[in-house]
Design an enzyme around this catalytic site. Structure first.
Site, mmCIF file in Angstrom:
data_model
loop_
_atom_site.group_PDB
_atom_site.id
_atom_site.type_symbol
_atom_site.label_atom_id
_atom_site.label_comp_id
_atom_site.label_asym_id
_atom_site.label_seq_id
_atom_site.Cartn_x
_atom_site.Cartn_y
_atom_site.Cartn_z
ATOM 1 N N LYS A 127 43.060 28.978 39.881
ATOM 2 C CA LYS A 127 42.382 27.923 39.129
ATOM 3 C C LYS A 127 41.870 26.807 40.037
ATOM 4 O O LYS A 127 40.959 26.069 39.657
ATOM 5 C CB LYS A 127 43.345 27.316 38.097
ATOM 6 C CG LYS A 127 43.947 28.312 37.118
ATOM 7 C CD LYS A 127 42.897 28.915 36.220
ATOM 8 C CE LYS A 127 43.524 29.732 35.093
ATOM 9 N NZ LYS A 127 44.279 30.909 35.569
ATOM 10 N N LYS A 163 43.800 24.684 30.225
ATOM 11 C CA LYS A 163 44.546 25.885 30.604
ATOM 12 C C LYS A 163 45.590 25.544 31.652
ATOM 13 O O LYS A 163 45.431 24.598 32.434
ATOM 14 C CB LYS A 163 43.601 26.972 31.132
ATOM 15 C CG LYS A 163 42.600 26.536 32.183
ATOM 16 C CD LYS A 163 41.570 27.644 32.440
ATOM 17 C CE LYS A 163 40.468 27.187 33.385
ATOM 18 N NZ LYS A 163 39.453 28.243 33.606
ATOM 19 N N ARG A 213 32.986 38.842 35.112
ATOM 20 C CA ARG A 213 33.881 39.143 36.228
ATOM 21 C C ARG A 213 33.055 39.868 37.301
ATOM 22 O O ARG A 213 32.481 40.928 37.048
ATOM 23 C CB ARG A 213 35.038 40.013 35.757
ATOM 24 C CG ARG A 213 35.851 40.718 36.861
ATOM 25 C CD ARG A 213 36.472 39.799 37.888
ATOM 26 N NE ARG A 213 37.343 38.795 37.315
ATOM 27 C CZ ARG A 213 38.639 38.998 37.066
ATOM 28 N NH1 ARG A 213 39.199 40.156 37.344
ATOM 29 N NH2 ARG A 213 39.356 38.011 36.568
ATOM 30 N N ARG A 227 32.415 40.048 29.975
ATOM 31 C CA ARG A 227 33.532 40.157 29.037
ATOM 32 C C ARG A 227 33.228 39.249 27.848
ATOM 33 O O ARG A 227 33.266 38.020 27.967
ATOM 34 C CB ARG A 227 34.837 39.773 29.733
ATOM 35 C CG ARG A 227 35.069 40.595 31.003
ATOM 36 C CD ARG A 227 36.317 40.190 31.746
ATOM 37 N NE ARG A 227 36.290 38.798 32.183
ATOM 38 C CZ ARG A 227 37.258 38.225 32.909
ATOM 39 N NH1 ARG A 227 38.315 38.934 33.264
ATOM 40 N NH2 ARG A 227 37.163 36.970 33.272
ATOM 41 N N ARG A 235 38.215 33.349 24.265
ATOM 42 C CA ARG A 235 38.572 33.939 25.550
ATOM 43 C C ARG A 235 37.910 35.299 25.708
ATOM 44 O O ARG A 235 37.995 36.155 24.826
ATOM 45 C CB ARG A 235 40.090 34.093 25.662
ATOM 46 C CG ARG A 235 40.849 32.781 25.539
ATOM 47 C CD ARG A 235 42.324 33.032 25.356
ATOM 48 N NE ARG A 235 42.611 33.799 24.154
ATOM 49 C CZ ARG A 235 43.798 34.299 23.838
ATOM 50 N NH1 ARG A 235 44.824 34.108 24.655
ATOM 51 N NH2 ARG A 235 43.979 34.982 22.720
ATOM 52 N N ASP A 275 35.181 34.697 38.377
ATOM 53 C CA ASP A 275 34.712 34.577 36.999
ATOM 54 C C ASP A 275 33.607 33.530 36.939
ATOM 55 O O ASP A 275 33.759 32.417 37.473
ATOM 56 C CB ASP A 275 35.858 34.179 36.072
ATOM 57 C CG ASP A 275 36.939 35.246 36.014
ATOM 58 O OD1 ASP A 275 36.634 36.422 36.316
ATOM 59 O OD2 ASP A 275 38.092 34.912 35.679
ATOM 60 N N GLU A 283 36.778 30.635 38.043
ATOM 61 C CA GLU A 283 38.032 31.050 38.662
ATOM 62 C C GLU A 283 37.748 31.976 39.841
ATOM 63 O O GLU A 283 36.731 32.666 39.871
ATOM 64 C CB GLU A 283 38.956 31.777 37.668
ATOM 65 C CG GLU A 283 39.524 30.887 36.589
ATOM 66 C CD GLU A 283 40.583 31.587 35.741
ATOM 67 O OE1 GLU A 283 41.073 32.666 36.158
ATOM 68 O OE2 GLU A 283 40.910 31.057 34.673
ATOM 69 N N ASN A 285 40.001 34.920 41.515
ATOM 70 C CA ASN A 285 41.225 35.689 41.321
ATOM 71 C C ASN A 285 41.529 36.532 42.551
ATOM 72 O O ASN A 285 40.738 37.412 42.918
ATOM 73 C CB ASN A 285 41.075 36.591 40.094
ATOM 74 C CG ASN A 285 40.855 35.801 38.818
ATOM 75 O OD1 ASN A 285 41.797 35.366 38.191
ATOM 76 N ND2 ASN A 285 39.589 35.583 38.463
#
Length: 319
Positions: A127, A163, A213, A227, A235, A275, A283, A285
């Site tokens: 994050k 979040k 993604r 997504r 979400r 993301d 984000e 990841n």
């Protein structure tokens, strides 16, 4: 290339979804190339007096749900017996996780090639890492101060996403609009009464069309999946019920990837999932990014082959 011994630090193999799990796709590709595949779980890792070791299982794998692996061998081995080690334990990044990234480095000078590098994983909170590039991010506040958080929510008429800093898989993400009478109560819950910092991020209306993604291998984009959230949810995470949809990369997304590449490579972060919503990075990841199976299916490609290519190249250079 000569056969390698490739290890995977991962969650229990018994529980993987063989048509979705990215780690399983990597195992299949490594096996297809003739490499030996071993795996172990985080609790099986230890320091044995001179170096890190683990109870490792040597397996063969196949894409048959419920019958997806055979156990060939199980014994305690030093991590130095591996040529490559994929660190693929799912979040949360808690104290046990951090300790595991430190233990795997204790190989008495004979560590395997790491994907991803444990130091890089510790350095790149999913994050927070993107905040090194504020020009790529939506307006963001990281705080535990409920007054500051309340002001942030009030100043964003289109809404705010809240979040947890250590969240994953869409867990704990809340959408809040100015004037919501739940604001104070939600902030108290999410910050544990002001004791825990959270992420507050300006809501991006483009998220209704989905978040993207993008999979980066050695800093280069190798595929993407859009997504799309369910009608009754905000979400897009597939773990939270989002639907994978075929997509293409935009010039802005390619720009984001290019900006991130040097920092990712410098930290040994070879397999990353970023993301993006609209024009904004949300984000980065690095612990156990997913999306390989969805990109492979939608684009008729083989992302895992590119990842194993990198592993073979790095292991070959080491030898």
């Amino acid at each position: 290339m000569a056969a390698l011994t490739i290890g995977f630090l991962m969650d229990p193999l018994e529980g993987v979804r063989v048509d979705h799990d990215s780690t399983f796709a990597l195992m299949l590709e490594a096996q297809r190339r003739g490499h030996q595949v071993r795996y172990f779980e985080q609790p099986w890792l230890r320091f044995g007096g001179t170096s890190a070791e683990a109870r490792m299982r040597t397996v063969t794998v196949r894409r048959e749900p419920g019958n997806h692996f055979d156990l060939l061998d199980e014994q305690i081995r030093p991590l130095s017996s591996l040529d490559v080690l994929f660190l693929r334990k799912d979040p949360p990044v808690d104290a046990d996780f951090i300790q595991a990234t430190q233990l795997v480095e204790l190989c008495n000078g004979r560590e395997p090639v790491f994907l991803n590098n444990p130091t890089g994983i510790r350095d790149a909170n999913e994050k927070l890492f993107g905040l090194r590039f504020p020009e790529l991010m939506p307006e963001t506040l990281i705080a535990r101060d409920m007054v500051a958080l309340s002001r942030f929510v009030a100043s964003h008429p289109q809404g705010t996403i809240l979040k947890p800093v250590e969240g994953f898989g869409g867990q704990g993400i809340v959408f809040l609009q100015p004037g919501d009478r739940n604001t104070r109560s939600l902030l108290e819950v999410l910050t544990l009464g002001g004791r825990k910092a959270i992420v507050a991020q300006a809501y991006l209306p483009e998220s209704r069309q989905g978040d993207k993604r993008i999979i980066l291998v050695d800093g280069e984009p190798c595929g993407a999946v859009l997504r799309v959230p369910a009608q009754d949810d905000h979400r897009g995470n597939m773990a939270a019920g989002g639907t994978p949809v075929k997509t293409q990369l935009t010039p802005r997304e390619l720009e984001i990837c290019a900006r991130l590449k040097p920092s990712l490579q410098a930290r040994g972060l070879y397999f990353v999932g970023i993301d993006v919503i609209g024009d904004w990075l949300t984000e980065v990841n690095v612990t156990s990014p997913t999306g390989i199976a969805e990109v492979d299916k939608l684009d008729n490609t083989n992302v895992e082959a590119k990842v194993i290519d990198v592993a073979e190249r790095l292991a070959g250079s080491r030898r």
